[in-house]
Motif scaffolding. Structure first.
Motif, PDB file in Angstrom:
ATOM      1  N   LEU A   2      85.487  69.748  65.559  1.00  0.00           N
ATOM      2  CA  LEU A   2      86.869  68.854  64.567  1.00  0.00           C
ATOM      3  C   LEU A   2      87.335  68.823  63.971  1.00  0.00           C
ATOM      4  O   LEU A   2      86.763  69.163  62.956  1.00  0.00           O
ATOM      5  CB  LEU A   2      86.869  67.831  65.643  1.00  0.00           C
ATOM      6  N   SER A   3      87.807  67.541  63.376  1.00  0.00           N
ATOM      7  CA  SER A   3      88.238  67.138  61.709  1.00  0.00           C
ATOM      8  C   SER A   3      86.863  67.288  60.705  1.00  0.00           C
ATOM      9  O   SER A   3      85.700  67.094  61.050  1.00  0.00           O
ATOM     10  CB  SER A   3      89.020  66.367  61.523  1.00  0.00           C
ATOM     11  N   PRO A   4      86.656  68.277  59.272  1.00  0.00           N
ATOM     12  CA  PRO A   4      85.433  67.656  58.860  1.00  0.00           C
ATOM     13  C   PRO A   4      85.071  66.119  58.501  1.00  0.00           C
ATOM     14  O   PRO A   4      83.405  66.126  58.581  1.00  0.00           O
ATOM     15  CB  PRO A   4      85.891  68.138  57.196  1.00  0.00           C
ATOM     16  N   LEU A   5      85.910  65.645  58.726  1.00  0.00           N
ATOM     17  CA  LEU A   5      85.112  64.390  58.409  1.00  0.00           C
ATOM     18  C   LEU A   5      84.393  63.790  59.691  1.00  0.00           C
ATOM     19  O   LEU A   5      83.361  63.467  60.227  1.00  0.00           O
ATOM     20  CB  LEU A   5      86.006  63.108  58.460  1.00  0.00           C
ATOM     21  N   VAL A   6      84.743  64.270  60.763  1.00  0.00           N
ATOM     22  CA  VAL A   6      84.089  63.392  62.082  1.00  0.00           C
ATOM     23  C   VAL A   6      82.890  64.567  61.923  1.00  0.00           C
ATOM     24  O   VAL A   6      81.690  64.165  63.083  1.00  0.00           O
ATOM     25  CB  VAL A   6      85.134  63.808  63.211  1.00  0.00           C
TER      26      VAL A   6
END
Length: 213
Positions: free
Chosen positions: A121-125
């Motif tokens: 998923l996204s970098p933050l996740v």
């Protein structure tokens, strides 16, 4: 707290300071230091993999990722990750944070104990999960230099007996809602902690359903 640890700048804006104050006032020192290390290992992973991410949002996500284990949620029917995600949402709504960013933080916290999904998923996740997994079970331990690991542990100490203590912290935060552990690593925690715990089995649920065939 030092402003830079292992080459990572600790976010020091109004929102980050408020998150620090709130979590430090509601969580044990063991869990607070774990949250700091999770942020640092997550940020270092992002640097190593050349990922673009918002450091302050990652910091807030790391601060709140275990908020759902707090005693205030002892009557909650939800997974502790969901309670933590909602706590982060309520916190972020006090600041000028876009809805899509709040949703991303919530998703990161909600999925941080679900292996095999966050990294896609996204970098933050992905980075919140990577940071937590590194600190808790040593995932990708050798991808960090000894200097990085030592500097982080020196600045954000792991208490003596951390491994057993964090398992106990998780167990005590979930023992009243054992059904919420189904399908996550949390089932392993209660299986070891509570001799009366019986984990749900997906195949048993399928074969025992009300469907005739």
């Amino acid at each position: 707290m030092r402003k830079t640890i292992a080459g990572v700048d600790i976010p020091d804006g109004v929102m980050a300071r408020a998150a620090t104050e709130q979590i430090r006032g509601t969580e044990s020192e063991l869990m607070f230091q774990h949250a700091l290390r999770a942020f640092l290992f997550g940020a270092l992973t992002g640097y190593r993999e050349n990922l673009a991410f918002d450091a302050e949002l990652l910091y807030v996500a790391a601060m709140f990722h275990n908020a759902g284990l707090n005693a205030k949620y002892q009557r909650s029917p939800h997974r502790f990750e969901v309670d933590g995600a909602n706590a982060a949402r309520d916190f972020l709504r006090q600041y000028d944070v876009a809805d899509h960013s709040i949703d991303e933080v919530r998703l990161a916290i909600a999925l941080h104990t679900t292996p095999g999904i966050p990294e896609h998923l996204s970098p933050l996740v992905a980075l919140l999960s990577a940071g937590v997994q590194m600190d808790v079970r040593g995932a990708s331990h050798d991808a960090f230099t000894a200097q990085q690991r030592n500097e982080i542990v020196q600045a954000c100490p792991r208490e003596c007996g951390f491994k057993k203590k964090i398992i106990e912290a998780y167990a005590r935060g979930m023992e009243h809602r054992p059904g919420t552990t189904f399908g996550t690593v949390n089932a392993d925690i209660l299986d070891r902690w509570d001799p009366n715990y019986r984990r749900l089995n997906f195949c048993g649920l399928v074969l025992g359903s009300d469907w005739p065939n």
